[in-house]
Design a protein around this motif. Structure first.
Motif, short mmCIF file in Angstrom:
data_model
loop_
_atom_site.label_atom_id
_atom_site.label_comp_id
_atom_site.label_asym_id
_atom_site.label_seq_id
_atom_site.Cartn_x
_atom_site.Cartn_y
_atom_site.Cartn_z
N PHE A 65 -42.83 78.35 -58.87
CA PHE A 65 -41.37 78.57 -58.48
C PHE A 65 -40.41 78.26 -59.75
O PHE A 65 -39.12 78.49 -59.35
CB PHE A 65 -41.02 77.75 -57.49
N GLY A 66 -40.85 77.94 -60.82
CA GLY A 66 -40.33 77.47 -61.91
C GLY A 66 -40.96 76.77 -63.04
O GLY A 66 -42.08 76.34 -62.87
N ASN A 67 -40.35 76.81 -64.06
CA ASN A 67 -41.03 76.21 -65.44
C ASN A 67 -40.55 74.54 -65.51
O ASN A 67 -39.52 74.44 -65.18
CB ASN A 67 -40.72 76.82 -66.72
N LEU A 68 -41.71 73.89 -65.93
CA LEU A 68 -41.28 72.52 -66.22
C LEU A 68 -42.04 71.97 -67.20
O LEU A 68 -42.98 72.42 -67.55
CB LEU A 68 -41.83 71.49 -64.92
N ASN A 69 -41.58 70.98 -68.20
CA ASN A 69 -42.27 70.60 -69.45
C ASN A 69 -43.16 69.45 -68.81
O ASN A 69 -43.13 69.03 -67.84
CB ASN A 69 -41.21 70.26 -70.38
N GLN A 70 -43.86 68.90 -69.97
CA GLN A 70 -44.74 67.99 -69.69
C GLN A 70 -44.10 66.52 -69.25
O GLN A 70 -44.77 66.07 -68.26
CB GLN A 70 -45.85 67.59 -70.81
N GLN A 71 -43.05 66.14 -69.93
CA GLN A 71 -42.42 65.14 -69.39
C GLN A 71 -41.89 65.15 -67.94
O GLN A 71 -41.95 64.31 -67.11
CB GLN A 71 -41.14 64.78 -70.27
N HIS A 80 -34.47 62.44 -54.47
CA HIS A 80 -33.46 62.48 -54.94
C HIS A 80 -33.19 62.35 -56.31
O HIS A 80 -32.45 62.84 -57.25
CB HIS A 80 -32.26 61.91 -54.02
N GLU A 81 -34.09 61.04 -56.78
CA GLU A 81 -33.94 60.85 -58.38
C GLU A 81 -34.51 61.71 -59.00
O GLU A 81 -33.95 62.51 -60.08
CB GLU A 81 -34.77 59.68 -58.42
N ILE A 95 -34.26 66.07 -63.17
CA ILE A 95 -34.85 67.35 -63.64
C ILE A 95 -34.13 68.44 -63.68
O ILE A 95 -33.69 68.98 -62.49
CB ILE A 95 -36.36 67.38 -62.97
N ILE A 96 -33.65 68.98 -64.62
CA ILE A 96 -32.82 70.08 -64.70
C ILE A 96 -33.54 71.49 -64.17
O ILE A 96 -34.77 71.54 -64.46
CB ILE A 96 -32.26 70.46 -65.99
N GLY A 97 -33.23 71.70 -62.97
CA GLY A 97 -33.85 73.18 -62.50
C GLY A 97 -34.57 72.63 -61.40
O GLY A 97 -35.27 73.70 -60.58
N TRP A 98 -34.92 71.45 -61.03
CA TRP A 98 -35.60 71.05 -59.79
C TRP A 98 -35.11 71.40 -58.55
O TRP A 98 -35.85 71.83 -57.69
CB TRP A 98 -35.79 69.45 -59.99
#
Length: 189
Positions: free
Chosen positions: A11-17, A111-112, A117-120
């Motif tokens: 559903f979207g991209n996330l980096n390892q962090q 919520h955190e 996370i931008i785009g979460w």
């Protein structure tokens, strides 16, 4: 956890962090068969993802009859969104039909993640939208048909569920009696 990460990456991209933070906030729950994930009258406090097993969502109608709304199997979310988001008591029961493993997030951690996370939030919206569409499809495709066609449709759409849930719950889901379901099963063999 790998299944959950693979799922959300659809559903979207996330980096390892970001993935590491999600993994850190996740809790692995184990439910035994017949144990409740959520009970009516209680507030949903977790957003979950089923990695193994089947859960049943049910409620009691005004006649006191238990009605199965739908089933949740692997690679699907499990949450009463209205209860979770608005902190109101749920009207549904969510019960393990088999032993289950669930990756869960507390409301605070969820919520955190949304705040950090931008785009979460966009990923979550897509996940929830898919889950709601599946829920509507599960209910409408079966209920709008006669019992035999409904059962055949269920077998076609959910072949991995039919032999994993008790017939009484499947009959309730189809809106028929268990004896009617037994007759239908005997007739189509």
């Amino acid at each position: 956890m790998e299944d959950f990460i693979s799922y959300i990456l659809q559903f979207g991209n996330l980096n390892q962090q970001q993935i590491a933070l999600i993994s850190k906030k996740a809790t692995q729950l184990t439910l035994q068969k017949d144990e409740f994930y959520l009970e009516a009258g209680k507030i949903s406090k977790q957003f979950g993802f089923v990695t193994d097993g089947i859960l049943r969502v049910s409620y009691f109608n005004n006649k006191g009859e238990e009605i199965t709304k739908y089933f949740i199997d692997e690679n699907n979310i499990v949450v009463d969104l209205e209860s979770f988001d608005n902190e109101i008591p749920s009207i549904a029961y969510v019960q393990a039909m088999t032993d289950c493993k669930i990756i869960a997030f507390s409301k605070r951690d969820w919520h955190e993640l949304l705040d950090t996370i931008i785009g979460w939030d966009a990923i979550v919206r897509k996940i929830v939208s898919k889950a709601l569409l599946q829920k509507v499809e599960r209910i409408s495709a079966i209920v709008a048909q006669d019992a035999t066609t409904g059962y055949l449709t269920f077998l076609q759409k959910f072949p991995n569920l039919a032999n994993r849930i008790p017939l009484s719950y499947l009959a309730s889901y189809l809106g028929i009696t268990q004896s009617s379901l037994s007759r239908i099963r005997k007739k189509i063999r």
